[in-house]
Design a protein around this motif. Structure first.
Motif, PDB file in Angstrom:
ATOM      1  N   LYS A  30       0.826  -1.183   0.047  1.00 62.83           N
ATOM      2  CA  LYS A  30       0.093   0.082  -0.023  1.00 62.83           C
ATOM      3  C   LYS A  30       0.919   1.050   0.027  1.00 62.83           C
ATOM      4  CE  LYS A  30      -3.873   1.689   2.555  1.00 62.83           C
ATOM      5  NZ  LYS A  30      -5.012   1.673   3.550  1.00 62.83           N
ATOM      6  N   HIS A  31       0.722   1.951  -1.053  1.00 61.13           N
ATOM      7  CA  HIS A  31       1.861   3.176  -1.371  1.00 61.13           C
ATOM      8  C   HIS A  31       3.219   2.914  -1.250  1.00 61.13           C
ATOM      9  CE1 HIS A  31      -1.766   5.489  -1.296  1.00 61.13           C
ATOM     10  NE2 HIS A  31      -2.210   5.242   0.023  1.00 61.13           N
ATOM     11  N   GLY A  32       3.391   1.509  -1.771  1.00 61.09           N
ATOM     12  CA  GLY A  32       4.944   1.030  -1.755  1.00 61.09           C
ATOM     13  C   GLY A  32       5.548   0.426  -0.511  1.00 61.09           C
ATOM     14  N   LYS A  33       4.627   0.343   0.528  1.00 57.69           N
ATOM     15  CA  LYS A  33       4.975  -0.377   1.719  1.00 57.69           C
ATOM     16  C   LYS A  33       4.420  -1.717   1.955  1.00 57.69           C
ATOM     17  CE  LYS A  33       6.455   3.783   4.097  1.00 57.69           C
ATOM     18  NZ  LYS A  33       6.168   4.756   5.262  1.00 57.69           N
ATOM     19  N   MET A  34       5.286  -2.642   2.548  1.00 58.34           N
ATOM     20  CA  MET A  34       4.253  -3.921   2.702  1.00 58.34           C
ATOM     21  C   MET A  34       3.143  -3.479   3.807  1.00 58.34           C
ATOM     22  SD  MET A  34       3.966  -7.142   2.380  1.00 58.34           S
ATOM     23  CE  MET A  34       5.708  -7.451   1.545  1.00 58.34           C
ATOM     24  N   TYR A  35       2.183  -4.184   3.310  1.00 61.24           N
ATOM     25  CA  TYR A  35       0.792  -3.924   4.130  1.00 61.24           C
ATOM     26  C   TYR A  35       0.364  -5.161   4.622  1.00 61.24           C
ATOM     27  CZ  TYR A  35      -3.621  -2.097   5.246  1.00 61.24           C
ATOM     28  OH  TYR A  35      -4.917  -1.743   5.975  1.00 61.24           O
ATOM     29  N   GLU A  36       0.339  -6.237   3.791  1.00 59.27           N
ATOM     30  CA  GLU A  36      -0.426  -7.502   4.346  1.00 59.27           C
ATOM     31  C   GLU A  36       0.342  -8.673   3.494  1.00 59.27           C
ATOM     32  OE1 GLU A  36      -4.818  -9.477   4.885  1.00 59.27           O
ATOM     33  OE2 GLU A  36      -4.607  -7.601   4.368  1.00 59.27           O
ATOM     34  N   ARG A  37       0.297  -9.790   4.017  1.00 59.83           N
ATOM     35  CA  ARG A  37       0.891 -10.961   3.424  1.00 59.83           C
ATOM     36  C   ARG A  37      -0.106 -12.278   3.562  1.00 59.83           C
ATOM     37  NH1 ARG A  37       7.136 -11.997   3.602  1.00 59.83           N
ATOM     38  NH2 ARG A  37       6.831  -9.590   3.377  1.00 59.83           N
ATOM     39  N   SER A  38       0.068 -13.206   2.735  1.00 60.06           N
ATOM     40  CA  SER A  38      -0.887 -14.416   2.920  1.00 60.06           C
ATOM     41  C   SER A  38      -0.165 -15.304   3.982  1.00 60.06           C
ATOM     42  CB  SER A  38      -1.047 -15.046   1.524  1.00 60.06           C
ATOM     43  OG  SER A  38       0.092 -15.526   1.206  1.00 60.06           O
ATOM     44  N   ASP A  39      -1.158 -15.913   4.862  1.00 61.95           N
ATOM     45  CA  ASP A  39      -0.783 -16.803   5.899  1.00 61.95           C
ATOM     46  C   ASP A  39      -0.695 -18.145   5.205  1.00 61.95           C
ATOM     47  OD1 ASP A  39      -0.405 -14.953   7.991  1.00 61.95           O
ATOM     48  OD2 ASP A  39      -2.798 -15.105   8.598  1.00 61.95           O
ATOM     49  N   PHE A  40      -1.335 -18.249   4.173  1.00 63.79           N
ATOM     50  CA  PHE A  40      -1.712 -19.660   3.478  1.00 63.79           C
ATOM     51  C   PHE A  40      -0.946 -19.794   2.174  1.00 63.79           C
ATOM     52  CE2 PHE A  40      -5.286 -18.706   6.388  1.00 63.79           C
ATOM     53  CZ  PHE A  40      -5.200 -19.863   7.067  1.00 63.79           C
ATOM     54  N   THR A  41      -0.760 -21.010   1.645  1.00 63.01           N
ATOM     55  CA  THR A  41      -0.266 -21.218   0.221  1.00 63.01           C
ATOM     56  C   THR A  41      -1.412 -21.385  -0.593  1.00 63.01           C
ATOM     57  OG1 THR A  41       0.390 -23.348   0.841  1.00 63.01           O
ATOM     58  CG2 THR A  41       2.000 -21.566   0.940  1.00 63.01           C
ATOM     59  N   PHE A  42      -1.278 -21.313  -1.911  1.00 58.44           N
ATOM     60  CA  PHE A  42      -2.337 -21.669  -2.845  1.00 58.44           C
ATOM     61  C   PHE A  42      -1.678 -22.515  -3.953  1.00 58.44           C
ATOM     62  CE2 PHE A  42      -3.247 -17.631  -0.616  1.00 58.44           C
ATOM     63  CZ  PHE A  42      -4.384 -17.981  -0.271  1.00 58.44           C
ATOM     64  N   PRO A  43      -2.245 -23.347  -4.686  1.00 61.74           N
ATOM     65  CA  PRO A  43      -1.923 -24.227  -5.831  1.00 61.74           C
ATOM     66  C   PRO A  43      -1.602 -23.518  -7.000  1.00 61.74           C
ATOM     67  CG  PRO A  43      -4.194 -24.661  -5.333  1.00 61.74           C
ATOM     68  CD  PRO A  43      -3.918 -23.738  -4.371  1.00 61.74           C
ATOM     69  N   THR A  44      -2.015 -22.394  -7.293  1.00 62.40           N
ATOM     70  CA  THR A  44      -1.832 -21.677  -8.530  1.00 62.40           C
ATOM     71  C   THR A  44      -1.654 -20.207  -8.398  1.00 62.40           C
ATOM     72  OG1 THR A  44      -4.109 -21.305  -9.094  1.00 62.40           O
ATOM     73  CG2 THR A  44      -3.517 -23.334  -9.865  1.00 62.40           C
ATOM     74  N   GLU A  45      -1.079 -19.643  -9.094  1.00 60.63           N
ATOM     75  CA  GLU A  45      -0.924 -18.138  -9.212  1.00 60.63           C
ATOM     76  C   GLU A  45      -2.140 -17.488  -9.207  1.00 60.63           C
ATOM     77  OE1 GLU A  45       2.552 -16.368 -11.407  1.00 60.63           O
ATOM     78  OE2 GLU A  45       2.528 -18.390 -12.276  1.00 60.63           O
ATOM     79  N   GLN A  46      -3.162 -18.155  -9.979  1.00 56.86           N
ATOM     80  CA  GLN A  46      -4.410 -17.223 -10.353  1.00 56.86           C
ATOM     81  C   GLN A  46      -5.207 -17.403  -8.889  1.00 56.86           C
ATOM     82  OE1 GLN A  46      -3.248 -19.838 -12.318  1.00 56.86           O
ATOM     83  NE2 GLN A  46      -2.672 -18.365 -14.201  1.00 56.86           N
ATOM     84  N   LYS A  47      -5.268 -18.470  -8.104  1.00 61.28           N
ATOM     85  CA  LYS A  47      -5.867 -18.518  -7.050  1.00 61.28           C
ATOM     86  C   LYS A  47      -5.152 -17.708  -5.757  1.00 61.28           C
ATOM     87  CE  LYS A  47      -7.907 -23.007  -7.388  1.00 61.28           C
ATOM     88  NZ  LYS A  47      -8.341 -24.187  -7.119  1.00 61.28           N
ATOM     89  N   ALA A  48      -4.037 -17.610  -5.859  1.00 65.60           N
ATOM     90  CA  ALA A  48      -3.194 -16.479  -4.941  1.00 65.60           C
ATOM     91  C   ALA A  48      -3.582 -15.087  -5.279  1.00 65.60           C
ATOM     92  CB  ALA A  48      -1.860 -16.790  -4.946  1.00 65.60           C
ATOM     93  N   TYR A  49      -3.569 -14.942  -6.607  1.00 70.52           N
ATOM     94  CA  TYR A  49      -4.034 -13.611  -6.676  1.00 70.52           C
ATOM     95  C   TYR A  49      -5.492 -13.333  -6.503  1.00 70.52           C
ATOM     96  CZ  TYR A  49      -4.393  -9.453  -9.564  1.00 70.52           C
ATOM     97  OH  TYR A  49      -4.435  -7.863  -9.916  1.00 70.52           O
ATOM     98  N   ALA A  50      -6.441 -14.113  -6.703  1.00 71.85           N
ATOM     99  CA  ALA A  50      -7.759 -13.867  -6.394  1.00 71.85           C
ATOM    100  C   ALA A  50      -7.962 -13.591  -5.059  1.00 71.85           C
ATOM    101  CB  ALA A  50      -8.611 -15.241  -7.135  1.00 71.85           C
ATOM    102  N   LYS A  51      -7.342 -14.365  -4.230  1.00 71.89           N
ATOM    103  CA  LYS A  51      -7.583 -14.298  -2.777  1.00 71.89           C
ATOM    104  C   LYS A  51      -6.829 -12.626  -2.231  1.00 71.89           C
ATOM    105  CE  LYS A  51      -9.601 -17.673  -1.236  1.00 71.89           C
ATOM    106  NZ  LYS A  51     -10.671 -17.663  -0.232  1.00 71.89           N
ATOM    107  N   ALA A  52      -5.925 -12.422  -3.100  1.00 75.00           N
ATOM    108  CA  ALA A  52      -5.021 -11.134  -2.773  1.00 75.00           C
ATOM    109  C   ALA A  52      -6.245  -9.971  -2.929  1.00 75.00           C
ATOM    110  CB  ALA A  52      -3.806 -10.805  -3.436  1.00 75.00           C
ATOM    111  N   VAL A  53      -6.822 -10.117  -3.977  1.00 70.97           N
ATOM    112  CA  VAL A  53      -7.713  -9.267  -4.493  1.00 70.97           C
ATOM    113  C   VAL A  53      -8.931  -8.883  -3.589  1.00 70.97           C
ATOM    114  CG1 VAL A  53      -9.419  -8.662  -6.350  1.00 70.97           C
ATOM    115  CG2 VAL A  53      -7.273  -9.204  -7.253  1.00 70.97           C
ATOM    116  N   GLU A  54      -9.392 -10.011  -2.993  1.00 74.67           N
ATOM    117  CA  GLU A  54     -10.371 -10.089  -2.162  1.00 74.67           C
ATOM    118  C   GLU A  54      -9.814  -9.187  -0.636  1.00 74.67           C
ATOM    119  OE1 GLU A  54     -11.793 -14.049  -1.052  1.00 74.67           O
ATOM    120  OE2 GLU A  54     -12.115 -14.493  -3.047  1.00 74.67           O
ATOM    121  N   ALA A  55      -8.612  -9.329  -0.502  1.00 76.65           N
ATOM    122  CA  ALA A  55      -8.081  -8.798   0.906  1.00 76.65           C
ATOM    123  C   ALA A  55      -7.947  -7.290   0.566  1.00 76.65           C
ATOM    124  CB  ALA A  55      -6.694  -9.520   1.061  1.00 76.65           C
ATOM    125  N   VAL A  56      -7.667  -6.907  -0.767  1.00 80.89           N
ATOM    126  CA  VAL A  56      -7.532  -5.454  -1.123  1.00 80.89           C
ATOM    127  C   VAL A  56      -8.708  -4.996  -0.927  1.00 80.89           C
ATOM    128  CG1 VAL A  56      -7.340  -3.843  -2.803  1.00 80.89           C
ATOM    129  CG2 VAL A  56      -5.339  -5.623  -2.536  1.00 80.89           C
TER     130      VAL A  56
END
Length: 69
Positions: A30-56
């Motif tokens: 957020k504005h170039g600084k680390m704001y949040e990181r996933s606690d879990f891993t995901f089997p594909t890049e697309q699923k990880a990205y989708a969960k990140a979008v939900e968090a945003v």
């Protein structure tokens, strides 16, 4: 939602994790600084990205309760 569709100031990084191999995690900046990181891993890049979008989206709506110690 593409990166350009994210609210202003947010950026998502999806990255491979070492363990378990073949899994992905995400980080939100957020504005170039680390704001949040996933606690879990995901089997594909697309699923990880989708969960990140939900968090945003949750954060942009003000639904996130962060521990600000």
């Amino acid at each position: 939602m593409t990166t350009s569709d994210l609210p202003r100031g947010y950026a998502i990084e999806v990255y491979p994790v070492a363990r378990p191999a073949g899994q992905f995690g995400w980080a939100i900046r957020k504005h170039g600084k680390m704001y949040e990181r996933s606690d879990f891993t995901f089997p594909t890049e697309q699923k990880a990205y989708a969960k990140a979008v939900e968090a945003v989206e949750r954060d942009a709506r003000g639904e996130v309760q962060r521990d600000r110690r």
